[in-house]
Design a protein around this motif. Sequence first.
Motif, short mmCIF file in Angstrom:
data_model
loop_
_atom_site.label_atom_id
_atom_site.label_comp_id
_atom_site.label_asym_id
_atom_site.label_seq_id
_atom_site.Cartn_x
_atom_site.Cartn_y
_atom_site.Cartn_z
N THR A 15 0.72 -1.40 -0.11
CA THR A 15 -0.10 -0.02 -0.15
C THR A 15 0.72 1.26 -0.05
O THR A 15 0.66 2.19 -0.59
N ILE A 16 2.08 1.15 0.66
CA ILE A 16 2.92 2.37 0.77
C ILE A 16 3.48 2.43 -0.57
O ILE A 16 3.68 3.75 -1.07
N GLU A 17 4.04 1.35 -1.48
CA GLU A 17 4.42 1.49 -2.65
C GLU A 17 3.17 2.30 -3.57
O GLU A 17 3.86 2.93 -4.49
N TYR A 18 2.10 1.97 -3.56
CA TYR A 18 1.15 2.41 -4.46
C TYR A 18 0.88 3.86 -3.93
O TYR A 18 0.87 4.63 -4.87
N TYR A 19 1.00 4.22 -2.84
CA TYR A 19 0.64 5.73 -2.45
C TYR A 19 2.09 6.59 -3.02
O TYR A 19 1.51 7.65 -3.64
N ARG A 20 3.04 6.02 -2.68
CA ARG A 20 4.13 6.64 -3.12
C ARG A 20 4.16 6.94 -4.75
O ARG A 20 4.40 7.87 -5.35
N MET A 21 3.85 5.76 -5.28
CA MET A 21 3.99 5.95 -6.92
C MET A 21 3.00 6.66 -7.43
O MET A 21 3.26 7.32 -8.59
N ILE A 22 1.77 6.67 -7.02
CA ILE A 22 0.61 7.51 -7.47
C ILE A 22 1.10 9.17 -7.28
O ILE A 22 0.79 9.61 -8.36
N ASN A 23 1.53 9.30 -6.14
CA ASN A 23 1.89 10.49 -5.94
C ASN A 23 3.09 10.93 -6.80
O ASN A 23 2.87 12.13 -7.48
N GLU A 24 4.04 10.08 -7.10
CA GLU A 24 5.10 10.51 -7.96
C GLU A 24 4.68 10.49 -9.22
O GLU A 24 5.08 11.60 -9.98
N ASN A 25 3.88 9.73 -9.72
CA ASN A 25 3.57 9.95 -11.24
C ASN A 25 2.62 11.11 -11.73
O ASN A 25 2.80 11.60 -12.59
N VAL A 26 1.95 11.53 -10.72
CA VAL A 26 0.96 12.84 -10.74
C VAL A 26 1.89 13.77 -10.56
O VAL A 26 1.66 14.77 -11.32
N GLY A 27 2.94 13.69 -9.86
CA GLY A 27 3.63 14.77 -9.60
C GLY A 27 4.70 15.22 -10.72
O GLY A 27 5.08 16.27 -10.87
N LYS A 28 4.96 14.27 -11.75
CA LYS A 28 5.39 14.20 -13.02
C LYS A 28 4.74 15.24 -13.94
O LYS A 28 5.46 15.91 -14.60
N LYS A 29 3.49 15.30 -13.71
CA LYS A 29 2.67 15.99 -14.62
C LYS A 29 2.21 17.44 -13.83
O LYS A 29 2.14 18.47 -14.62
N ILE A 30 2.11 17.52 -12.53
CA ILE A 30 1.53 18.90 -12.04
C ILE A 30 2.71 19.52 -11.27
O ILE A 30 2.48 20.49 -10.80
N GLY A 31 3.87 18.74 -11.14
CA GLY A 31 4.77 19.32 -10.43
C GLY A 31 5.12 18.55 -9.20
O GLY A 31 4.09 18.36 -8.38
N SER A 32 6.20 18.39 -8.48
CA SER A 32 6.42 17.59 -7.44
C SER A 32 5.94 18.52 -6.08
O SER A 32 5.86 17.58 -5.06
N GLN A 33 5.65 19.63 -5.82
CA GLN A 33 4.84 20.28 -4.90
C GLN A 33 3.47 20.03 -4.89
O GLN A 33 2.81 20.16 -3.85
N GLY A 34 2.73 19.49 -5.89
CA GLY A 34 1.56 19.14 -5.79
C GLY A 34 1.25 17.59 -5.59
O GLY A 34 2.23 16.66 -5.35
N ASN A 35 -0.18 17.32 -5.03
CA ASN A 35 -0.42 15.90 -5.11
C ASN A 35 -1.80 15.54 -5.07
O ASN A 35 -2.76 16.76 -4.92
N PRO A 36 -2.21 14.43 -5.34
CA PRO A 36 -3.71 14.27 -6.01
C PRO A 36 -4.63 14.22 -4.65
O PRO A 36 -4.02 13.65 -3.52
N PRO A 37 -5.92 13.92 -4.88
CA PRO A 37 -6.91 13.70 -3.80
C PRO A 37 -7.06 12.27 -3.62
O PRO A 37 -7.70 11.40 -4.50
N LEU A 38 -6.61 11.79 -2.51
CA LEU A 38 -6.75 10.17 -2.28
C LEU A 38 -7.36 9.95 -1.25
O LEU A 38 -7.11 10.57 -0.09
N ILE A 39 -8.35 8.82 -1.13
CA ILE A 39 -8.97 8.46 0.01
C ILE A 39 -8.48 6.96 0.24
O ILE A 39 -8.82 6.04 -0.68
#
Length: 226
Positions: A15-39
């Motif tokens: 689960t940690i790997e998923y959370y990290r990778m999703i944030n990293e992959n989204v960050g590549k598009k919106i910038g590393s200072q942003g993060n997606p809405p996750l529940i």
Amino acid sequence: MKTLGMIGGTSWHSTIEYYRMINENVGKKIGSQGNPPLIIHSLNVELMRRGDWNEINKTYLETSQKLENAGAEAIVICANTPHLVYEFVQPKIGVPILHVADAAGKEAERLQLSKLGLLGTKPVMTKGFIQDRLKSNFNIETIIPEPEYREETHKYISEELTRGVFSEGAKKFYLDQIQILKENGAEGIILGCTELPMLLKQEDTDVPLLATTDLHAQMAADFILS
């Protein structure tokens, strides 16, 4: 960005790997200072170890409904084996479950692979929910380890990897299985357990590895940004 619901806990390491990778992959598009809405709703891994699929189906349905009611616009199950609940849960909720087999199938298409070996827990290898979806949606053939190796394939995952133990013995065993699957015609190998990519890397073998954790996390990020 769209809101994604995550069902984790089986195991918390993946689960940690998923959370990290999703944030990293989204960050590549919106910038590393942003993060997606996750529940995130994290379940107890003992639910899977008990193997009561009526209980598992019921729990995953209740969890999916909670995530949908909380605003999730899609759901990602952060493990391979629990995708057995897909046929039971998906018709009963109003948002899509992003299926791990579709992530693997799209990557196999990109690599022009038509026959894949599959490593994972015993249910992943023998219940057909990965193989059938790959065949029906992508016309990809899937093979699994020989019967005499399946218990050991499962045992390393359940007794070591999901407990955070990544031994040299496990690594050697899986690399041997990859070689056997290659000799039986596999053009690539699906690492169908979210902990397997933490043990095996592409540089360990000349056979293309399709790490479902990476591919599924990318699919999740693509949905968030769609």
